[in-house]
Every structure is written in C-alpha cells, then in structure tokens.
Design an enzyme around this catalytic site. Sequence first.
Site, PDB file in Angstrom:
ATOM      1  N   GLU A   1       0.925  -1.222   0.191  1.00 56.83           N
ATOM      2  CA  GLU A   1      -0.115   0.043   0.057  1.00 56.83           C
ATOM      3  C   GLU A   1       0.729   1.111   0.003  1.00 56.83           C
ATOM      4  O   GLU A   1       0.463   2.290  -0.656  1.00 56.83           O
ATOM      5  CB  GLU A   1      -0.942  -0.065   1.130  1.00 56.83           C
ATOM      6  CG  GLU A   1      -2.196  -0.903   1.072  1.00 56.83           C
ATOM      7  CD  GLU A   1      -1.882  -2.411   1.470  1.00 56.83           C
ATOM      8  OE1 GLU A   1      -2.891  -3.186   1.203  1.00 56.83           O
ATOM      9  OE2 GLU A   1      -0.700  -2.803   1.802  1.00 56.83           O
TER      10      GLU A   1
ATOM     11  N   HIS B   1     -11.816  -5.052   9.240  1.00 53.52           N
ATOM     12  CA  HIS B   1     -12.514  -4.856   7.929  1.00 53.52           C
ATOM     13  C   HIS B   1     -13.629  -3.931   7.814  1.00 53.52           C
ATOM     14  O   HIS B   1     -14.566  -3.879   6.984  1.00 53.52           O
ATOM     15  CB  HIS B   1     -12.581  -6.168   7.369  1.00 53.52           C
ATOM     16  CG  HIS B   1     -11.314  -6.908   6.776  1.00 53.52           C
ATOM     17  ND1 HIS B   1     -10.443  -7.380   7.602  1.00 53.52           N
ATOM     18  CD2 HIS B   1     -10.845  -6.897   5.798  1.00 53.52           C
ATOM     19  CE1 HIS B   1      -9.336  -7.655   7.065  1.00 53.52           C
ATOM     20  NE2 HIS B   1      -9.706  -7.555   5.500  1.00 53.52           N
TER      21      HIS B   1
END
Length: 634
Positions: free
Chosen positions: A369, A438
């Site tokens: 990322e 999440h």
Amino acid sequence: MRLIRRFEERASVLYRDSQIPGFLHLSIGQEASAVGACWPLDDRDVITSTHRGHGHCIAKGLDVTEMFAELMGRETGTNRGRGGSMHIADPRKGIFGANGIVAAGLPIAAGAATAAQLRASGGVVVAFFGDGAVGQGMFHEAVNLASVWDLPVIFLCENNHYAEFSPAADQSRSSLADRAQGYGIRYAHVDGNDVVAVAQAMSRHVRDLRLGARPLLFEAETYRWHGHYEGDPEAYRDVAEVDTWKARDPLVVLARRMAPTQVAAIDREIDEQIEKAVAAASEAPEPEPETLHHFVSSPREAVAEPPAPTGEIFRTMDAVHEALDYELGHDPDVFVAGIDVGAGGNVFGLTRKLAARYPGRVRDTPISESAVIGTAVGAAMAGMRPVVEVMYLDFIGVCLDQIMNQAAKLRFMSGGAVSLPLVIRTQFGAGRSSGSQHSQSLEALLAHIPGLTVVMPSTPAETYGLLRAAIRDPNPVIFIENRLLYGRKGPRPEPDALVPLGKAAIRRPGTDVTLVSYSRMVNDCLTAAEQLAAEGISVEVIDLRTIAPLDYETVLGSLARTNRLVIAHEAVTPFGVGAELAAAAVREGFWTLDAPVIRVGAEATPAPYAPSLERAWLPSVERIAAAVRESAGA
C-alpha cells in the site's frame, strides 16, 4: 562540488548564529555522489531526495540564493518559506523534494518513473537514499514495485556508513548487492568520493535506462563529515575515523586532476556567489501572517449541481466502473493502479475489462500500500492523474505516511509549486461480520489532515458524478465507498454529469429537525424520516457527500430553519464528524438552537464479529428515530 561545500559550510554558520531555524542536516563530504549522479540528467529527469538533500538540489540546478532564503524561512525562498531544509523542492525543475521521512521519497520516485514510462518520454528518475533507509518497508515496497513494472529508475544509496547514530553494520546484515539480486534488478558500486567515477558510471546507466534497461540499485560509498544534524555531539564515532575519510575529500580528489590556478579561480567565484546569496536572502521578507492558509489546496473549478438523474436503473458498482471508464477514455493522463484491479478486475469486480480496454493504464500492483500511494503521489507531481485503490479503508494505517506526510502536504511545503491531482479509492462497511480490521469508518482521521479532500457518496448517480469530479480535481481526494451500497440501484445520470465537491445536498426538506448524515447511513436517515412523518415530525435530511471540506453553510442554514440538529454516522461517536458539526452548531448556530445537539454513531469499541454484538454496536433506524424524537421533544 565547491558550490555545495560552501553552501553547506555557510549554512552551518548561519544555523549556529540562529539565522536558520528548525533542523539542519548537512552533506559535507558527500558532494561527489550528488554531482556525479545528476551529471547526465536533463529536463526530462526527476530526482527525489532525503533530509540531507541540499547537495542533490544544487546538483540538479536549484538556485542557492532561493535555497538560503528558504532555510531562513523567507518569502523569496524556494518554497516561499513553507518547506525549510528537510522539505526543499522544486518540482518544476524535476526536484521532487527532500523528505523528512526516511525512505519516503522512494515510492514517490516510483510514481515519477511510472509517469515517464507511460508517456514514453525517455525520462529517468534518480532516487537518493541513505544506507539507513534499507530498514524501512517503503524501501522494499518501492524497489519491488519498480522491478515488477520495469520502471526507469535508479535507486542511489549514498552509503555514508551511518544511520543517524548507528553504524550500518548494526542496521542490516545483508549487502545491497544481495538485495538487488533478491529483487531481480541490476546492481552497481562506485567510489562515491570520486566524482568522475560516479559521473561516468551514471552516464552509462542513465543511457541504458533510456534504452529500456531494468531498474538499478546503485551504491556510492561516501562519508559525512558532520554529525547527523547540526549540534549532534557525535559520541558514536571517533575523530580518527573522520580524519581518515577527510583525507579522501572528494574536492581534493578532483582538484588533483586540475590546474591549481583553475581551482583557485573556482574557489574565488564560488565564495563571491555564496556571499551575495546570503546577503540577498538575509534581506528578504518573511511570509506575511495573512498568507498562512495559502497553498494548502489547489483552487478547484466551480461545478454546477447536475439535474436529477433520469436514466435507466444501474447499481453503485456500475457507477464506479463507468466513471473510471469515462475518465480513462477521455484523459490520457489518467491511470488506475491497485491490488488486483487489472486482470482480476478488483475484489468486487468494479474494474473488470478495463485493463484490456486501456493497456498499461490499469495496473496490478504488489500488496504494497505504501508503494501504491507513493506511486500516485509521484505520478501526480509529474502531471498525471492517478486513481489508486486501497482495498479496505482499514488498511490506510500501513500507508498513512504517504497520505498524511506526502500527498496532503507537498503542495503546501512546496509553496504552491505543485498540484497533487490524485484519487485514493477505498471502501468500508460494517454489518456483515467482517470484524475489527475490515469494518472501520475512519473518515474523521483523514478529514483531520489539512490538504485532503474526503468524499463519501450515498447513491449510484452521485457515486458516478463525485468520482469523476474527484479525478478531475487538482487536489488529493480520498474517495470512500460503502461496500454494502455496491448493489444499491438508482437512475443513471448523463455521461458528462459531475457533482460538486465540498457541497452537501438536502435529500428531504423538513421543518422540525435537521438530520445530517453521509454514505450508507443517509438511507437509514431517510427511512427514519419517513416513519417520523407519520408521527407528525417533519425531518430535513442532509447528505454531506463531502466530509472535508465540510459544507457548514448548508447545515447551519437548515439549522436556522429547524432549530434542532441530529447527526448520524456509521463511525464511532467520539471525536467524529458529528462532534465537528456539533461544535459548529454551538458556535455559529448557537442563537438558533432550541435543543441540544444529538449524535448517533457506533459504540466506542472496535467493530465486533458476532452478529448480535454488531447489531448492538451499529446505529440503526430505530436509534436515529429515537434521537430525532428526543430532539423534537416528542
């Protein structure tokens, strides 16, 4: 090299005399690696630098008068006094910045190299870093991405044998040669104190990169004479070691190849240039306090509110796909990158077939990322319009530096010399037992960072119009989709529809209570408003659409009509968007309030996994309706 040496020596004195504020990291002893590395570069080429970056900037052509003014915090400085020593940059000259974060320039270099590759300009990027940076994850991510994408970049390690106070041997057990082999890229080594050797080697490697060679890990062995920073007591190394390296002074090494009269003439010329530069910088004005807010963001073009959509029914997931397709098809500077966005078409299928339709411009990345976001930053600085994806909003923690310290700040720290037209797409959504890592709604954390625009749409049509507007915007935009809305249906807007950023929408007019929300929770608010209407309570529902900048005007205007305010969001209640709106209401809207402001949000715990706990944790239509009744005194 003489110009760099005298600049650094003079800066040391100015710092000692309190004429330079902040931190100062000097590169005395490392002049040959800077000059030799930049020797073959031209206007197509880009460098990224480190906190010890003055020499790189001068070697690439930065004006020393403006640099002294920048170090002194003056308006005439390279970055108009907004960057200082550790952030000095001029993207217009291909100098994408010194950097106060170790290794942070390497992903940005990968982005600049991506832009050069996509444009087939023959441009090359040189990413300077110190030996201590190899311990950073951003080093690994950037080099690996460059290898996977075959980018035209040289990662140039100025190995000065110390990472801050620590010897290199205490920081890493593997050599750069071994690391290069592990990444599948080329490696070269040079005496970093011999400028001719560095320049000759770099000339060969730059030429090869222009002809399509693989990325290079280039090690220039050198030494810094001063401490890690000015004022460093240097208890970690002895005087004999420093003296040994001073005997290999790069200026002396080169001077032996020159006539003494030539050396003396250069010294006189440089001394005069430096003194004039210091005098001019010292007389320059400081930035005026009223310019404090300048350069935080690039001015954005006004966008009119589009007509209500009347097209055939489509889904939010179609809106994302069609917005990306439209912008890729209409602007060659747009490209899309992220984990599995190419061949896999994204984990939710949002980018399927785009990679085949736009070869090379819809790119799969490693699971890295920081490299993904840094690539967007570097490419945007080079004039591209990258759209990159972070698979889950929860994952911004692993790349927050590139968002917070790079994308958000580089326009400001460069004194407005650069715009950052990039979009970071991500998604969130609780309610399906995705667990604590999440399910998070972290928009308040991002909205707290000046320089970022944060967008959270609630309908398919507005997802399309806001995403297109975000891609066209000159600022870094975090575009947060709710995955539970991907299947939601609504009318399709016209292909050229844009929705203005920073402007809220009134979804349902009302007279008794103002109910503010965004993203998926807007739909729950509309459901609650419909139920309350049957009870005789008229609720005005506002969809913020953009979280930063907040549209205070629309919210406060509604509050002035209803005199009551309730805010609902999926994020945990403390320190959220609701708190910011409540603060605005009791300050600017105090005299219109007839009841306390009420916030409805998730409970102050991590997102639970068990469905029973998650239902208790999340706001519901019932909780929203109860808050509105309380506000209305019903």
